[in-house]
Design an enzyme around this catalytic site. Structure first.
Site, PDB file in Angstrom:
ATOM      1  N   TYR A   1      44.436  56.901   0.085  1.00  0.00           N
ATOM      2  CA  TYR A   1      45.555  57.847  -0.047  1.00  0.00           C
ATOM      3  C   TYR A   1      45.019  59.257  -0.290  1.00  0.00           C
ATOM      4  O   TYR A   1      45.442  60.216   0.371  1.00  0.00           O
ATOM      5  CB  TYR A   1      46.465  57.394  -1.196  1.00  0.00           C
ATOM      6  CG  TYR A   1      47.696  58.250  -1.410  1.00  0.00           C
ATOM      7  CD1 TYR A   1      48.711  58.313  -0.442  1.00  0.00           C
ATOM      8  CD2 TYR A   1      47.871  58.986  -2.581  1.00  0.00           C
ATOM      9  CE1 TYR A   1      49.852  59.090  -0.647  1.00  0.00           C
ATOM     10  CE2 TYR A   1      49.007  59.769  -2.788  1.00  0.00           C
ATOM     11  CZ  TYR A   1      49.992  59.811  -1.824  1.00  0.00           C
ATOM     12  OH  TYR A   1      51.122  60.578  -2.022  1.00  0.00           O
TER      13      TYR A   1
ATOM     14  N   THR B   1      60.944  58.626  -7.269  1.00  0.00           N
ATOM     15  CA  THR B   1      61.493  58.175  -5.971  1.00  0.00           C
ATOM     16  C   THR B   1      61.263  56.668  -5.819  1.00  0.00           C
ATOM     17  O   THR B   1      60.541  56.057  -6.625  1.00  0.00           O
ATOM     18  CB  THR B   1      60.755  58.858  -4.791  1.00  0.00           C
ATOM     19  OG1 THR B   1      59.421  58.321  -4.721  1.00  0.00           O
ATOM     20  CG2 THR B   1      60.710  60.359  -4.928  1.00  0.00           C
TER      21      THR B   1
ATOM     22  N   LYS C   1      45.484  62.603   2.115  1.00  0.00           N
ATOM     23  CA  LYS C   1      46.174  63.814   1.650  1.00  0.00           C
ATOM     24  C   LYS C   1      45.212  65.005   1.590  1.00  0.00           C
ATOM     25  O   LYS C   1      45.621  66.134   1.827  1.00  0.00           O
ATOM     26  CB  LYS C   1      46.835  63.559   0.286  1.00  0.00           C
ATOM     27  CG  LYS C   1      47.996  62.552   0.344  1.00  0.00           C
ATOM     28  CD  LYS C   1      49.188  63.091   1.135  1.00  0.00           C
ATOM     29  CE  LYS C   1      50.401  62.172   1.039  1.00  0.00           C
ATOM     30  NZ  LYS C   1      51.592  62.686   1.732  1.00  0.00           N
TER      31      LYS C   1
ATOM     32  N   VAL D   1      56.952  58.421  13.001  1.00  0.00           N
ATOM     33  CA  VAL D   1      56.037  59.552  13.207  1.00  0.00           C
ATOM     34  C   VAL D   1      54.673  59.117  13.743  1.00  0.00           C
ATOM     35  O   VAL D   1      53.914  59.944  14.223  1.00  0.00           O
ATOM     36  CB  VAL D   1      55.849  60.397  11.919  1.00  0.00           C
ATOM     37  CG1 VAL D   1      57.130  61.108  11.536  1.00  0.00           C
ATOM     38  CG2 VAL D   1      55.319  59.555  10.765  1.00  0.00           C
TER      39      VAL D   1
ATOM     40  N   ARG E   1      62.273  56.060  10.357  1.00  0.00           N
ATOM     41  CA  ARG E   1      62.347  54.894  11.251  1.00  0.00           C
ATOM     42  C   ARG E   1      63.712  54.246  11.158  1.00  0.00           C
ATOM     43  O   ARG E   1      64.307  53.850  12.151  1.00  0.00           O
ATOM     44  CB  ARG E   1      61.258  53.871  10.877  1.00  0.00           C
ATOM     45  CG  ARG E   1      59.859  54.328  11.236  1.00  0.00           C
ATOM     46  CD  ARG E   1      58.834  53.429  10.608  1.00  0.00           C
ATOM     47  NE  ARG E   1      59.013  53.358   9.157  1.00  0.00           N
ATOM     48  CZ  ARG E   1      58.261  52.654   8.332  1.00  0.00           C
ATOM     49  NH1 ARG E   1      57.284  51.922   8.810  1.00  0.00           N
ATOM     50  NH2 ARG E   1      58.489  52.664   7.033  1.00  0.00           N
TER      51      ARG E   1
HETATM   52  N1  LIG Z   1      56.812  59.786  -5.153  1.00  0.00           N
HETATM   53  C1  LIG Z   1      55.701  60.384  -5.561  1.00  0.00           C
HETATM   54  O1  LIG Z   1      55.272  60.230  -6.729  1.00  0.00           O
HETATM   55  C2  LIG Z   1      54.953  61.308  -4.635  1.00  0.00           C
HETATM   56  C3  LIG Z   1      54.002  62.167  -5.205  1.00  0.00           C
HETATM   57  C4  LIG Z   1      53.289  63.025  -4.372  1.00  0.00           C
HETATM   58  C5  LIG Z   1      53.522  63.035  -3.010  1.00  0.00           C
HETATM   59  N2  LIG Z   1      54.445  62.188  -2.481  1.00  0.00           N
HETATM   60  C6  LIG Z   1      54.625  62.244  -1.015  1.00  0.00           C
HETATM   61  O2  LIG Z   1      55.950  62.577  -0.723  1.00  0.00           O
HETATM   62  C7  LIG Z   1      56.328  61.999   0.533  1.00  0.00           C
HETATM   63  C8  LIG Z   1      57.637  61.239   0.350  1.00  0.00           C
HETATM   64  O3  LIG Z   1      57.432  60.280  -0.669  1.00  0.00           O
HETATM   65  P1  LIG Z   1      58.621  59.506  -1.409  1.00  0.00           P
HETATM   66  O4  LIG Z   1      58.188  59.332  -2.803  1.00  0.00           O
HETATM   67  O5  LIG Z   1      59.935  60.123  -1.094  1.00  0.00           O
HETATM   68  O6  LIG Z   1      58.452  58.109  -0.661  1.00  0.00           O
HETATM   69  P2  LIG Z   1      59.502  56.968  -0.255  1.00  0.00           P
HETATM   70  O7  LIG Z   1      60.648  56.978  -1.185  1.00  0.00           O
HETATM   71  O8  LIG Z   1      58.714  55.725  -0.074  1.00  0.00           O
HETATM   72  O9  LIG Z   1      59.990  57.488   1.172  1.00  0.00           O
HETATM   73  C9  LIG Z   1      59.097  57.531   2.260  1.00  0.00           C
HETATM   74  C10 LIG Z   1      59.856  57.975   3.485  1.00  0.00           C
HETATM   75  O10 LIG Z   1      58.950  57.978   4.592  1.00  0.00           O
HETATM   76  C11 LIG Z   1      59.557  57.273   5.668  1.00  0.00           C
HETATM   77  N3  LIG Z   1      58.516  56.691   6.500  1.00  0.00           N
HETATM   78  C12 LIG Z   1      57.550  55.808   6.165  1.00  0.00           C
HETATM   79  N4  LIG Z   1      56.809  55.496   7.236  1.00  0.00           N
HETATM   80  C13 LIG Z   1      57.311  56.216   8.282  1.00  0.00           C
HETATM   81  C14 LIG Z   1      56.995  56.337   9.661  1.00  0.00           C
HETATM   82  N5  LIG Z   1      55.988  55.630  10.214  1.00  0.00           N
HETATM   83  N6  LIG Z   1      57.725  57.176  10.440  1.00  0.00           N
HETATM   84  C15 LIG Z   1      58.744  57.884   9.895  1.00  0.00           C
HETATM   85  N7  LIG Z   1      59.106  57.815   8.611  1.00  0.00           N
HETATM   86  C16 LIG Z   1      58.392  56.990   7.819  1.00  0.00           C
HETATM   87  C17 LIG Z   1      60.477  56.253   5.017  1.00  0.00           C
HETATM   88  O11 LIG Z   1      61.582  55.937   5.839  1.00  0.00           O
HETATM   89  P3  LIG Z   1      61.671  54.687   6.847  1.00  0.00           P
HETATM   90  O12 LIG Z   1      61.136  53.501   6.093  1.00  0.00           O
HETATM   91  O13 LIG Z   1      63.130  54.613   7.166  1.00  0.00           O
HETATM   92  O14 LIG Z   1      60.852  55.087   8.030  1.00  0.00           O
HETATM   93  C18 LIG Z   1      61.002  57.055   3.829  1.00  0.00           C
HETATM   94  O15 LIG Z   1      62.110  57.844   4.208  1.00  0.00           O
HETATM   95  C19 LIG Z   1      55.152  61.115   0.963  1.00  0.00           C
HETATM   96  O16 LIG Z   1      54.378  61.820   1.908  1.00  0.00           O
HETATM   97  C20 LIG Z   1      54.376  60.912  -0.328  1.00  0.00           C
HETATM   98  O17 LIG Z   1      53.003  60.705  -0.103  1.00  0.00           O
HETATM   99  C21 LIG Z   1      55.166  61.332  -3.263  1.00  0.00           C
END
Ligand SMILES: NC(=O)c1ccc[n+]([C@@H]2O[C@H](COP(=O)([O-])OP(=O)(O)OC[C@H]3O[C@@H](n4cnc5c(N)ncnc54)[C@H](OP(=O)(O)O)[C@@H]3O)[C@@H](O)[C@H]2O)c1
Length: 260
Positions: free
Chosen positions: A158, A193, A162, A67, A44
């Protein structure tokens, strides 16, 4: 005589990464670009995507995309194709995690997380699938979570979103088996992250633990005893895009494991 279309293998693959303004998505965009792909860095917030695209240089492009905007998603394949050619690799990474005990997980929370973590990803897949099928070529990779494989307390919404994403990926992989289109997913446990930083803040506020203690708590939850690095998730995504094409890969702080 008309000229036959260029075969995908004769040009640099084009990848779209959602949620690439930070965290895992940014690491995936970097890794795909380093692996030789042209990358559309989307989220976004356009600013961080532009900074990353500028840092990566030639072949990297920034795109503002929410998205959950179904209209923008439906129009995206034609828009990207006009600007860059057909898409080879779609990485559905955008997502969010919100915790709440069962009694406080209200309707709005379920709707929001299902929309962002599941419906948006399967809509994007659905939008790009016809073109990929026609070319008999493409990869659709989801960044899901270990919460798509097992249940954890206080994150029912959540986990449900998933699990839905993993169920969709398994069904789509079965349906496209033996074709040039592959579906896969990466299921990381806790990754270092900004999303995890928010969970650390939350734990500090609720328990009075120090930040280091809260961080160590999350690292200890991972079977491998350490936080997963965003670059490890990115490497698993690249592997699915470039080579294996199918499968569910679990990352728990130990070696990557193919669970399907
Ligand atoms: N960190 C963990 O421990 C972990 C573990 C397992 C899985 N995951 C998964 O990995 C993925 C990335 O996680 P992360 O840890 O990198 O999270 P993060 O640091 O919070 O980043 C999330 C990203 O998603 C984008 N986003 C959020 N809402 C959006 C929307 N409506 N449209 C487009 N983009 C959107 C955000 O960008 P904007 O705000 O600029 O849109 C940001 O770039 C997620 O699906 C999460 O569930 C994370």
């Amino acid at each position: 005589m008309s000229t036959p279309p260029a075969q995908p293998s004769h040009r640099q693959p084009l990848a779209l990464v959602t949620g690439a303004s930070q965290g895992i998505g940014a690491a995936v965009a970097r890794a795909l670009h380093a692996a030789g792909a042209r990358v559309v860095v989307s989220a976004r917030r356009l600013g961080p995507c532009e900074s990353l695209a500028e840092e990566l240089g030639e072949g990297a492009h920034a795109l503002s995309l929410d998205v959950t905007d179904a209209v923008a998603v439906a129009a995206l394949p034609a828009r990207l194709e006009a600007e860059h050619g057909p898409l080879d690799w779609l990485v559905n990474n955008a997502g969010a995690a919100t915790s709440a005990p069962l009694g406080k997980s209200d309707e709005a929370l379920y709707q929001r997380l299902m929309e962002l973590n599941f419906h948006a990803a399967r809509r994007l897949a659905g939008a790009f699938l016809p073109g990929m099928r026609e070319r008999d070529h493409g990869r659709i990779v989801a960044v899901a979570s270990s919460a798509g494989l097992v249940g954890y307390p206080y994150v029912a919404a959540y986990c449900a979103s998933k699990h839905a994403l993993i169920g969709y990926t398994r069904a789509a992989a079965a349906e496209t088996d033996k074709t040039g289109v592959g579906f896969g997913a990466v299921c990381p446990h806790y990754v270092d992250t900004p999303l995890l930083a928010a969970s650390i803040d939350n734990l500090v506020a609720k328990t009075g633990k120090t930040r280091d203690e809260a961080r160590a708590f999350f690292a200890d939850q991972n079977p491998g005893g350490r936080l997963v690095a965003p670059a490890e998730v990115a490497a698993a995504v690249v592997e699915l895009c470039q080579a294996t094409g199918r499968g569910i890969v679990e990352l728990d702080g130990g070696p990557a494991r193919l669970v399907d």
